[in-house]
Design an enzyme around this catalytic site. Structure first.
Site, short mmCIF file in Angstrom:
data_model
loop_
_atom_site.label_atom_id
_atom_site.label_comp_id
_atom_site.label_asym_id
_atom_site.label_seq_id
_atom_site.Cartn_x
_atom_site.Cartn_y
_atom_site.Cartn_z
N ARG A 245 43.59 41.46 36.95
CA ARG A 245 43.75 42.09 35.91
C ARG A 245 42.48 44.14 36.16
O ARG A 245 41.72 43.80 36.11
CB ARG A 245 43.66 42.14 34.32
CG ARG A 245 44.23 40.77 34.47
CD ARG A 245 44.47 40.28 32.96
NE ARG A 245 42.68 39.22 32.99
CZ ARG A 245 42.16 39.20 31.84
NH1 ARG A 245 43.07 39.84 30.94
NH2 ARG A 245 41.08 38.90 31.90
N SER B 209 35.63 35.12 39.53
CA SER B 209 35.68 33.52 38.82
C SER B 209 36.04 32.95 40.22
O SER B 209 36.63 31.47 40.88
CB SER B 209 36.91 33.38 38.17
OG SER B 209 36.64 33.89 36.79
N ASP C 129 33.18 34.14 33.65
CA ASP C 129 34.18 34.83 32.34
C ASP C 129 33.40 33.99 30.67
O ASP C 129 33.31 34.17 30.35
CB ASP C 129 35.34 33.94 32.70
CG ASP C 129 35.53 32.92 33.19
OD1 ASP C 129 34.49 31.57 33.62
OD2 ASP C 129 36.07 31.62 33.20
#
Length: 498
Positions: A108, A176, A229
């Site tokens: 994203r 991540s 995250d």
């Protein structure tokens, strides 16, 4: 004639006795069947026991392991990774900041506009797109050029009507994958997961590779923060509420981070941080203690998983595994009795029962449990399950979920104990805080298992209140936080902007 009557009577009596014997036999067989099923459920309940005394043992074990992990590398199952984040957003940040989130086969790009006032209605835009498979297995240059060009296209769409005026843009990068953090804006890739296999990238600085790609693509953008995250979730929580001291992710997987005093991080003595605190990424999914209530189903699931003897805590409390634990219990009941009819081959398929489906069965409030019947039919191809059996399935879901929620609560209290926020003084590296007045303590929580599964959430809160006691628990606030993996990275870019 009399003999005929007597003969008929004898025949009828014999037939009646035979029918009665069959009925009695069936009842005995049925009782035995349900007794076996009841034994399976009883053993499951005993194995998943989470009485408050046991939970307090888990709390103590978590706090001790945290202390050991801060003392030395490899000193604990908890990695207690340094993040070098000591400056969390507080709502005074201004300007436009960007974030990239590479979490798997999709990534994203985000833009967040900060006004200098904390608000729940943030102005932000986001674009999602898949990473082509050939890029996932190509070279580091191909991967980061693809990401940089996507950001370039995203920025180009801002248009002349935007109010973005800064000459140089600041970016937060949520990555991540396993990384050894070297600073707030740099980290070395340890290994790839999730289908990525770019050999020349392992051992290199992730942020530096991205920065080089941004330059190659003509972008004047600085990578101001490299985060995972969990840290992003803490950043979002702290932006909205400065009393936020920890963040938990409870979704498909689980992890936690929290604010620690730098002088308590023994393995990096001499490290100077402006605030005297640092966010520590616990990687708590790997926590283990002999006090955790482990069953034969947990042992089998772990042995058959791709990472045996690893992520033990995660396998008990996260969404990836709860549905499969329930499947294993249903399979055992099917092997013990014919309550579900002939054994369906689907019952032997690992992870066929996803946790959202398990939750739907658990929270089925219809009188005839029609949702349970539908899921058993659609997922396992087990038709016409009697209501009594459906109720047992709901019971199994409840036992597994209750244990998960209560263990997650014990983990949270373990963090609070370590930092002296549980009312006991905590393990603080030598200092006693028993005289410290209880402060309002906020824990930011992100993840669908917590936010969407009502009964899981209720069990977690209930256990938190039991462990801490009402007087202490009223000071602990659990807040659902949205999109820490994206917006949180942009917030940290603002905190560390040049």
């Amino acid at each position: 004639m009399g003999r005929v009557v007597v003969g008929v009577a004898v025949t009828v009596a014999v037939a009646t006795c035979a029918v009665a014997a069959v009925v009695v036999g069936r009842r005995v067989k049925s009782r035995r069947k349900w007794k076996k099923v009841a034994n399976v459920v009883r053993e499951l309940e005993e194995g998943c026991d989470t009485r408050v005394g046991r939970l307090r043992q888990v709390v103590d074990a978590m706090a001790v392991e945290m202390h050991a992990g801060l003392a030395s590398e490899g000193g604990s199952k908890l990695k207690m990774l340094l993040t070098f984040v000591d400056n969390l957003p507080n709502g005074t940040e201004r300007g436009t900041y960007y974030a990239l989130h590479l979490g798997g086969t999709n990534f994203r790009v985000l833009r967040v506009q900060l006004s200098g006032q904390p608000t729940s209605d943030l102005e932000h835009e986001v674009e999602r797109q898949p990473i082509p498979y050939n890029v996932m297995t190509s070279t580091s240059e191909d991967l980061f050029d693809f990401i940089a060009s996507s950001l370039k296209d995203f920025i180009a769409k801002e248009g002349e009507g935007s109010n973005i005026s800064q000459d140089r843009r600041e970016l937060g990068f949520t990555f991540s994958f396993p990384v050894k953090q070297m600073s707030v804006s740099s980290g070395i890739l340890i290994k790839w997961t999730k289908g990525f296999s770019i050999v020349d990238m392992v051992g290199r600085d992730v942020a530096a590779c991205l920065q080089e790609a941004l330059t190659r693509n003509g972008l004047d953008v600085r990578v101001a923060a490299l985060v995972n995250d969990t840290v992003g979730t803490l950043a979002v929580g702290h932006y909205h509420d400065p009393d936020t001291v920890a963040a938990i992710i409870i979704g498909t997987g689980t992890n936690a981070c929290y604010l620690e005093r730098v002088d308590a991080i023994i393995k990096c003595q001499g490290l100077l941080m402006t605030s005297g605190r640092m966010v520590v990424n616990m990687e708590w999914g790997n926590f283990w203690s002999s006090h955790l209530p482990r069953t034969s189903y947990d042992i089998d699931l772990d042995a058959e998983s791709p990472n045996p003897n690893d992520q033990g805590f995660e396998k008990m409390i996260s969404g990836m595994y709860l549905g499969d634990l329930v499947r294993r219990v249903i399979l055992r009941m099917s092997l013990e009795s014919d309550m579900f009819g002939p054994i369906s081959p689907k019952l032997s398929v690992p992870f066929i029962l996803r946790t959202p489906l398990m939750a739907a069965m658990h929270e089925d409030n219809s009188p005839d449990l029609r949702e349970v019947a539908r899921i058993l039919t659609d997922t396992f191809e087990i038709p016409e399950v009697p209501l009594k059996a459906r109720k047992i399935v709901v019971k199994v879901c409840d036992v597994v979920t209750r244990r998960a929620g209560r263990l997650a609560a014990a983990g949270i209290v373990g963090i609070l104990k370590k930092i002296g926020r549980d009312g006991s003084g905590g393990i603080t590296g030598g200092r006693s805080r028993s005289d410290t007045k209880m402060k309002r303590t906020v824990v930011a929580i992100e993840g669908g298992l917590y936010s969407k599964y009502t009964l899981f959430r209720e069990y977690l809160r209930e256990a938190l209140d039991e462990i801490l006691g009402e007087d202490i628990a009223k000071h602990v606030v659990l807040k659902v936080t949205e999109d820490g993996s994206g917006i949180g990275a942009a917030f940290l870019a603002a905190s560390y902007s040049s």
